[in-house]
Design an enzyme around this catalytic site. Structure first.
Site, PDB file in Angstrom:
ATOM      1  N   GLU A  34       0.851  -1.201   0.000  1.00 24.75           N
ATOM      2  CA  GLU A  34       0.000   0.000   0.000  1.00 24.75           C
ATOM      3  C   GLU A  34       0.877   1.236   0.000  1.00 24.75           C
ATOM      4  OE1 GLU A  34      -3.409   1.048  -0.171  1.00 24.75           O
ATOM      5  OE2 GLU A  34      -2.291   2.921  -0.145  1.00 24.75           O
ATOM      6  N   CYS A  43     -11.886   4.229   1.026  1.00 21.50           N
ATOM      7  CA  CYS A  43     -13.047   4.092   1.914  1.00 21.50           C
ATOM      8  C   CYS A  43     -12.750   4.585   3.330  1.00 21.50           C
ATOM      9  CB  CYS A  43     -13.496   2.638   1.926  1.00 21.50           C
ATOM     10  SG  CYS A  43     -14.875   2.327   3.011  1.00 21.50           S
ATOM     11  N   ILE A 185     -21.863  11.330  -4.105  1.00 15.72           N
ATOM     12  CA  ILE A 185     -20.950  12.217  -3.370  1.00 15.72           C
ATOM     13  C   ILE A 185     -21.552  13.614  -3.267  1.00 15.72           C
ATOM     14  CG2 ILE A 185     -18.712  13.413  -3.505  1.00 15.72           C
ATOM     15  CD1 ILE A 185     -17.483  10.843  -4.538  1.00 15.72           C
ATOM     16  N   ALA A 271     -17.907  16.456  -8.402  1.00 20.66           N
ATOM     17  CA  ALA A 271     -18.298  15.081  -8.015  1.00 20.66           C
ATOM     18  C   ALA A 271     -19.050  14.456  -9.184  1.00 20.66           C
ATOM     19  CB  ALA A 271     -19.159  15.120  -6.760  1.00 20.66           C
ATOM     20  N   ASP A 313     -12.863  -1.241  -7.229  1.00 21.89           N
ATOM     21  CA  ASP A 313     -13.189  -0.118  -8.118  1.00 21.89           C
ATOM     22  C   ASP A 313     -12.432  -0.138  -9.436  1.00 21.89           C
ATOM     23  OD1 ASP A 313     -14.740   0.850  -6.034  1.00 21.89           O
ATOM     24  OD2 ASP A 313     -13.777   2.823  -5.945  1.00 21.89           O
ATOM     25  N   HIS A 445     -43.550  -4.606  15.826  1.00 25.77           N
ATOM     26  CA  HIS A 445     -44.305  -3.360  15.846  1.00 25.77           C
ATOM     27  C   HIS A 445     -43.947  -2.579  17.108  1.00 25.77           C
ATOM     28  CE1 HIS A 445     -47.614  -0.564  15.396  1.00 25.77           C
ATOM     29  NE2 HIS A 445     -47.898  -0.761  16.679  1.00 25.77           N
TER      30      HIS A 445
HETATM   31  P1  FAD Z   1      -9.554   1.777  -2.731  1.00 16.64           P
HETATM   32  O1  FAD Z   1     -10.305   1.887  -1.488  1.00 16.64           O
HETATM   33  O2  FAD Z   1      -9.478   2.971  -3.616  1.00 16.64           O
HETATM   34  O3  FAD Z   1      -8.082   1.318  -2.319  1.00 16.64           O
HETATM   35  C1  FAD Z   1      -7.070   1.204  -3.247  1.00 16.64           C
HETATM   36  C2  FAD Z   1      -5.764   1.444  -2.535  1.00 16.64           C
HETATM   37  O4  FAD Z   1      -4.704   1.061  -3.411  1.00 16.64           O
HETATM   38  C3  FAD Z   1      -5.504   2.894  -2.178  1.00 16.64           C
HETATM   39  O5  FAD Z   1      -5.273   3.036  -0.799  1.00 16.64           O
HETATM   40  C4  FAD Z   1      -4.268   3.281  -2.991  1.00 16.64           C
HETATM   41  O6  FAD Z   1      -3.399   4.141  -2.270  1.00 16.64           O
HETATM   42  C5  FAD Z   1      -3.617   1.937  -3.218  1.00 16.64           C
HETATM   43  N1  FAD Z   1      -2.788   1.865  -4.417  1.00 16.64           N
HETATM   44  C6  FAD Z   1      -3.103   2.239  -5.681  1.00 16.64           C
HETATM   45  N2  FAD Z   1      -2.107   1.948  -6.525  1.00 16.64           N
HETATM   46  C7  FAD Z   1      -1.128   1.380  -5.775  1.00 16.64           C
HETATM   47  C8  FAD Z   1       0.153   0.860  -6.082  1.00 16.64           C
HETATM   48  N3  FAD Z   1       0.621   0.849  -7.332  1.00 16.64           N
HETATM   49  N4  FAD Z   1       0.877   0.355  -5.067  1.00 16.64           N
HETATM   50  C9  FAD Z   1       0.420   0.352  -3.781  1.00 16.64           C
HETATM   51  N5  FAD Z   1      -0.789   0.809  -3.457  1.00 16.64           N
HETATM   52  C10 FAD Z   1      -1.548   1.324  -4.437  1.00 16.64           C
HETATM   53  N6  FAD Z   1     -18.612   3.006  -0.796  1.00 16.64           N
HETATM   54  C11 FAD Z   1     -19.523   2.407  -0.019  1.00 16.64           C
HETATM   55  O7  FAD Z   1     -19.792   1.219  -0.194  1.00 16.64           O
HETATM   56  N7  FAD Z   1     -20.173   3.090   0.980  1.00 16.64           N
HETATM   57  C12 FAD Z   1     -19.934   4.393   1.204  1.00 16.64           C
HETATM   58  O8  FAD Z   1     -20.526   4.986   2.110  1.00 16.64           O
HETATM   59  C13 FAD Z   1     -18.983   5.059   0.402  1.00 16.64           C
HETATM   60  N8  FAD Z   1     -18.713   6.353   0.597  1.00 16.64           N
HETATM   61  C14 FAD Z   1     -17.770   6.964  -0.183  1.00 16.64           C
HETATM   62  C15 FAD Z   1     -17.537   8.321   0.003  1.00 16.64           C
HETATM   63  C16 FAD Z   1     -16.607   8.979  -0.764  1.00 16.64           C
HETATM   64  C17 FAD Z   1     -16.349  10.454  -0.533  1.00 16.64           C
HETATM   65  C18 FAD Z   1     -15.876   8.265  -1.754  1.00 16.64           C
HETATM   66  C19 FAD Z   1     -14.840   8.955  -2.590  1.00 16.64           C
HETATM   67  C20 FAD Z   1     -16.120   6.918  -1.968  1.00 16.64           C
HETATM   68  C21 FAD Z   1     -17.073   6.260  -1.191  1.00 16.64           C
HETATM   69  N9  FAD Z   1     -17.377   4.916  -1.374  1.00 16.64           N
HETATM   70  C22 FAD Z   1     -18.324   4.312  -0.609  1.00 16.64           C
HETATM   71  C23 FAD Z   1     -16.685   4.115  -2.409  1.00 16.64           C
HETATM   72  C24 FAD Z   1     -15.580   3.281  -1.755  1.00 16.64           C
HETATM   73  O9  FAD Z   1     -14.675   4.135  -1.093  1.00 16.64           O
HETATM   74  C25 FAD Z   1     -14.851   2.464  -2.819  1.00 16.64           C
HETATM   75  O10 FAD Z   1     -15.785   1.725  -3.567  1.00 16.64           O
HETATM   76  C26 FAD Z   1     -13.869   1.518  -2.172  1.00 16.64           C
HETATM   77  O11 FAD Z   1     -12.928   2.209  -1.405  1.00 16.64           O
HETATM   78  C27 FAD Z   1     -13.159   0.693  -3.243  1.00 16.64           C
HETATM   79  O12 FAD Z   1     -12.257  -0.170  -2.623  1.00 16.64           O
HETATM   80  P2  FAD Z   1     -10.955  -0.691  -3.400  1.00 16.64           P
HETATM   81  O13 FAD Z   1     -10.264  -1.596  -2.434  1.00 16.64           O
HETATM   82  O14 FAD Z   1     -11.322  -1.199  -4.725  1.00 16.64           O
HETATM   83  O15 FAD Z   1     -10.067   0.606  -3.666  1.00 16.64           O
HETATM   84  P1  NAI Z   2     -21.856   9.292  -9.379  1.00 13.73           P
HETATM   85  O1  NAI Z   2     -21.659   8.474 -10.580  1.00 13.73           O
HETATM   86  O2  NAI Z   2     -22.656   8.780  -8.251  1.00 13.73           O
HETATM   87  O3  NAI Z   2     -22.543  10.669  -9.790  1.00 13.73           O
HETATM   88  C1  NAI Z   2     -21.987  11.541 -10.715  1.00 13.73           C
HETATM   89  C2  NAI Z   2     -23.067  12.477 -11.197  1.00 13.73           C
HETATM   90  O4  NAI Z   2     -22.467  13.495 -11.949  1.00 13.73           O
HETATM   91  C3  NAI Z   2     -24.096  11.796 -12.091  1.00 13.73           C
HETATM   92  O5  NAI Z   2     -25.381  12.180 -11.674  1.00 13.73           O
HETATM   93  C4  NAI Z   2     -23.747  12.325 -13.480  1.00 13.73           C
HETATM   94  O6  NAI Z   2     -24.862  12.393 -14.342  1.00 13.73           O
HETATM   95  C5  NAI Z   2     -23.213  13.698 -13.131  1.00 13.73           C
HETATM   96  N1  NAI Z   2     -22.309  14.271 -14.115  1.00 13.73           N
HETATM   97  C6  NAI Z   2     -21.377  13.631 -14.873  1.00 13.73           C
HETATM   98  N2  NAI Z   2     -20.708  14.523 -15.631  1.00 13.73           N
HETATM   99  C7  NAI Z   2     -21.205  15.748 -15.336  1.00 13.73           C
HETATM  100  C8  NAI Z   2     -20.915  17.063 -15.768  1.00 13.73           C
HETATM  101  N3  NAI Z   2     -19.968  17.290 -16.657  1.00 13.73           N
HETATM  102  N4  NAI Z   2     -21.634  18.084 -15.245  1.00 13.73           N
HETATM  103  C9  NAI Z   2     -22.601  17.859 -14.318  1.00 13.73           C
HETATM  104  N5  NAI Z   2     -22.930  16.633 -13.885  1.00 13.73           N
HETATM  105  C10 NAI Z   2     -22.228  15.590 -14.362  1.00 13.73           C
HETATM  106  O7  NAI Z   2     -20.385   9.716  -8.918  1.00 13.73           O
HETATM  107  P2  NAI Z   2     -19.865  10.392  -7.594  1.00 13.73           P
HETATM  108  O8  NAI Z   2     -20.978  11.028  -6.849  1.00 13.73           O
HETATM  109  O9  NAI Z   2     -18.700  11.204  -7.998  1.00 13.73           O
HETATM  110  O10 NAI Z   2     -19.358   9.138  -6.778  1.00 13.73           O
HETATM  111  C11 NAI Z   2     -18.320   8.291  -7.310  1.00 13.73           C
HETATM  112  C12 NAI Z   2     -18.464   6.899  -6.837  1.00 13.73           C
HETATM  113  O11 NAI Z   2     -18.225   6.802  -5.444  1.00 13.73           O
HETATM  114  C13 NAI Z   2     -19.834   6.351  -7.104  1.00 13.73           C
HETATM  115  O12 NAI Z   2     -19.726   5.339  -8.058  1.00 13.73           O
HETATM  116  C14 NAI Z   2     -20.317   5.798  -5.814  1.00 13.73           C
HETATM  117  O13 NAI Z   2     -20.703   4.468  -5.938  1.00 13.73           O
HETATM  118  C15 NAI Z   2     -19.145   5.908  -4.861  1.00 13.73           C
HETATM  119  N6  NAI Z   2     -19.667   6.475  -3.625  1.00 13.73           N
HETATM  120  C16 NAI Z   2     -20.527   5.717  -2.880  1.00 13.73           C
HETATM  121  C17 NAI Z   2     -21.120   6.221  -1.760  1.00 13.73           C
HETATM  122  C18 NAI Z   2     -22.094   5.394  -1.020  1.00 13.73           C
HETATM  123  O14 NAI Z   2     -22.144   4.197  -1.262  1.00 13.73           O
HETATM  124  N7  NAI Z   2     -22.873   5.961  -0.115  1.00 13.73           N
HETATM  125  C19 NAI Z   2     -20.831   7.569  -1.288  1.00 13.73           C
HETATM  126  C20 NAI Z   2     -19.941   8.294  -2.164  1.00 13.73           C
HETATM  127  C21 NAI Z   2     -19.380   7.735  -3.272  1.00 13.73           C
END
Ligand code: FAD
Ligand code: NAI
Length: 466
Positions: A34, A43, A185, A271, A313, A445
């Site tokens: 990492e 996450c 987001i 976002a 992802d 309930h």
């Molecule tokens: P990541 O969590 O992105 O982890 C990948 C890791 O790999 C990173 O730490 C990175 O530093 C490391 N890495 C990359 N390349 C290398 C390399 N070459 N060598 C070593 N390390 C490397 N999902 C939910 O289900 N519920 C939520 O509430 C939610 N909220 C979110 C809120 C926000 C603001 C954001 C941005 C995302 C949210 N997500 C949520 C999405 C969630 O964070 C991702 O789907 C999840 O983290 C994906 O997990 P991952 O293990 O695939 O990748």
């Molecule tokens: P998103 O895909 O949820 O939403 C992006 C939005 O931006 C869409 O509605 C799209 O139509 C719009 N859009 C795209 N291009 C645009 C433009 N040029 N101008 C205006 N609007 C535009 O992506 P978001 O919110 O950035 O989140 C990224 C990922 O992170 C998602 O895939 C989500 O699954 C994950 N995530 C999950 C959370 C959760 O599970 N609660 C919380 C936050 C993120």
């Protein structure tokens, strides 16, 4: 290159660390690499966890202003100490990332801090705290996650023009926040800052927010958020953001083209989605294919290079932590010669706003497009006794059943606690339940889950009260 690992995992997010834990439990000699200096990935560090910490705290702040007095709890005008709110967020993140590090030790996983890259078949080169070292391994798992997508004409500086990472770390409540993108987001972090006092406008390119959700959910949810004070500019695109005297000038125009307008803002949050992260991995050195958008292609998580797997992802499917986790554990199982299966149709999605939006399975739009004949049952929280006593009546439960197979194929909930409630439907769907199975199951309930039962009854037209 003393040791030969059974598996080396590149990326320590929910996908990678769950894969490592399961691999360790199965007795595989495992290493995880990492680069961010802490485990937990997007996450834990800049995603799910910090956003939920701020969502919960800001919800408390707003409740103290609105719900408390309505229930006769008089505490006076609440004051915001944003530094404390940010500190408790950081503590939650810190505790959990340390917990993951402990789990690596407990499961005998070697944790290497550094950047990993392919150095030919069966080799991972790590550049990090121990200089450059090369690990020899029988299997490699790519779990490198994703990064925010940028927008032409908008330069993210993480101070004034921010991605989710900057939006989680603001030190001052913005007067005016413009959110580009009405997805998960935008609506979650928009909610945080609106509750704390910002004026929030969401600019969405398409004609509805949460465009991949069920259409009825998007419409009603937008009405609820508008009532809370959100402003929406739908079917609108941002063509540029300029810094002017400490403020931001955001140029927008109709998505279909037309006259430009300028909106002013203190902070702009971009976002508009996330993209797979594979920078510097050296995929080409081992012949790993990506699709046009950069996602690594896979067949049952195996990439086009033998012995190299991909999860989370950086590959196809919803970008969700629990999807990445599930894939991680499954791949460890497969590498250990055991079964590994995930049902891609039953991955819940939750938007952690107030009320929450939770969904699983198909939307009505998807069923129509696939020519599936389906039945719908719906129940509003306004008619649920617990929702009424809690002053939380916004939203509804909708259940979709395939008319030919009598199986529940989708559920969509807007409501306080929807994220907890959707689990019941996931289990029902995994067991191939009909709506009648849910309807004939006794629910306590007074609970919000009674609305699920009533919606299920509605599928066959025997809802008691609406
Ligand atoms: P990541 O969590 O992105 O982890 C990948 C890791 O790999 C990173 O730490 C990175 O530093 C490391 N890495 C990359 N390349 C290398 C390399 N070459 N060598 C070593 N390390 C490397 N999902 C939910 O289900 N519920 C939520 O509430 C939610 N909220 C979110 C809120 C926000 C603001 C954001 C941005 C995302 C949210 N997500 C949520 C999405 C969630 O964070 C991702 O789907 C999840 O983290 C994906 O997990 P991952 O293990 O695939 O990748
Ligand atoms: P998103 O895909 O949820 O939403 C992006 C939005 O931006 C869409 O509605 C799209 O139509 C719009 N859009 C795209 N291009 C645009 C433009 N040029 N101008 C205006 N609007 C535009 O992506 P978001 O919110 O950035 O989140 C990224 C990922 O992170 C998602 O895939 C989500 O699954 C994950 N995530 C999950 C959370 C959760 O599970 N609660 C919380 C936050 C993120």
């Amino acid at each position: 290159m003393a040791d030969i690992y059974d598996v080396v995992i590149i990326g320590g997010g929910p996908g990678g660390y769950n894969c490592a834990i399961r691999a360790g439990q199965l007795g595989l000699k495992t290493a995880i690499v990492e680069s961010r200096g802490k485990l937990g990935g997007t996450c834990l560090n800049v995603g799910c966890i910090p956003s939920k910490a701020l969502l919960h705290a800001s919800e408390m702040f707003e409740a103290a202003k609105t719900t408390f007095p309505a229930m006769g709890v008089i505490v006076g005008e609440p004051k915001l100490d944003l530094a404390v709110m940010q500190k408790q967020k950081a503590e939650a993140v810190d505790g959990l990332t340390k917990g993951v590090e402990f789990l690596m030790k407990k499961n005998k996983v070697t944790y290497l801090k550094g950047k990993g890259r392919f150095a030919g078949a069966g080799k991972v080169e790590v550049t990090g705290e121990n200089g450059v070292e090369t690990l020899a391994t029988k299997n490699i798992v790519i779990a490198t996650g994703s990064e925010p997508m940028g927008l032409p004409g908008v330069t993210i500086d993480e101070k004034q023009i921010v991605s989710s990472t900057g939006a989680l770390a603001l030190e001052k409540v913005p007067g005016k926040l413009i959110v580009i993108g009405g997805g998960v987001i935008g609506l979650e972090l928009g909610s945080v800052w609106r509750r704390l006092g910002a004026e929030v406008t969401v600019v969405e390119y398409l004609d509805r927010i949460l465009p991949t959700n069920d259409g009825e959910v998007s419409k009603q949810f937008q009405r609820i958020l508008a009532k809370q004070g959100f402003a929406f500019e739908l079917s609108t695109k941002v063509t540029g953001v300029e810094k002017k005297g400490g403020k931001l000038a955001v140029t927008v125009e109709p998505a279909a083209g037309g006259d430009k307008r300028t909106l002013d803002a203190d902070i702009v949050l971009v976002a508009i989605g996330r993209k797979p992260y594979t920078e510097g991995l050296g995929l080409e050195t081992v012949g790993i294919q990506t699709d046009k958008r950069g996602f690594i292609v896979n067949d049952h998580w195996e990439t086009t290079a033998p012995g190299v797997y991909v999860i989370g992802d950086v590959t196809h499917g919803p970008m969700l932590a629990h999807k990445a986790e599930e894939e991680g554990a499954n791949v460890a199982q497969i590498i250990a010669g055991k079964w590994g299966h995930m049902n891609p149709d039953i991955i819940p999605g939750v938007v952690y706003t107030k009320p929450e939006v939770a969904s699983v399975g198909k939307t009505e739009e998807e069923l129509k497009a696939a020519g599936v004949t389906y039945k719908v049952g719906k129940f509003p929280f306004m008619a649920n006794s617990r929702a009424r006593t809690n002053h939380e009546t916004d939203g509804f439960v909708k259940i979709l059943e395939d008319a030919a197979t009598s199986r529940v194929v989708g559920a969509h909930i807007i409501g306080v606690g929807a994220g907890e409630m959707i689990g019941e439907i996931c289990v029902a769907m995994e067991f191939g339940a009909s709506a009648e199975d849910i309807a004939r199951t006794c629910h306590a309930h007074p609970t919000m889950t009674e609305a699920i039962r009533e919606a299920a009854k509605g599928v066959d037209g025997w809802t008691m009260q609406t």
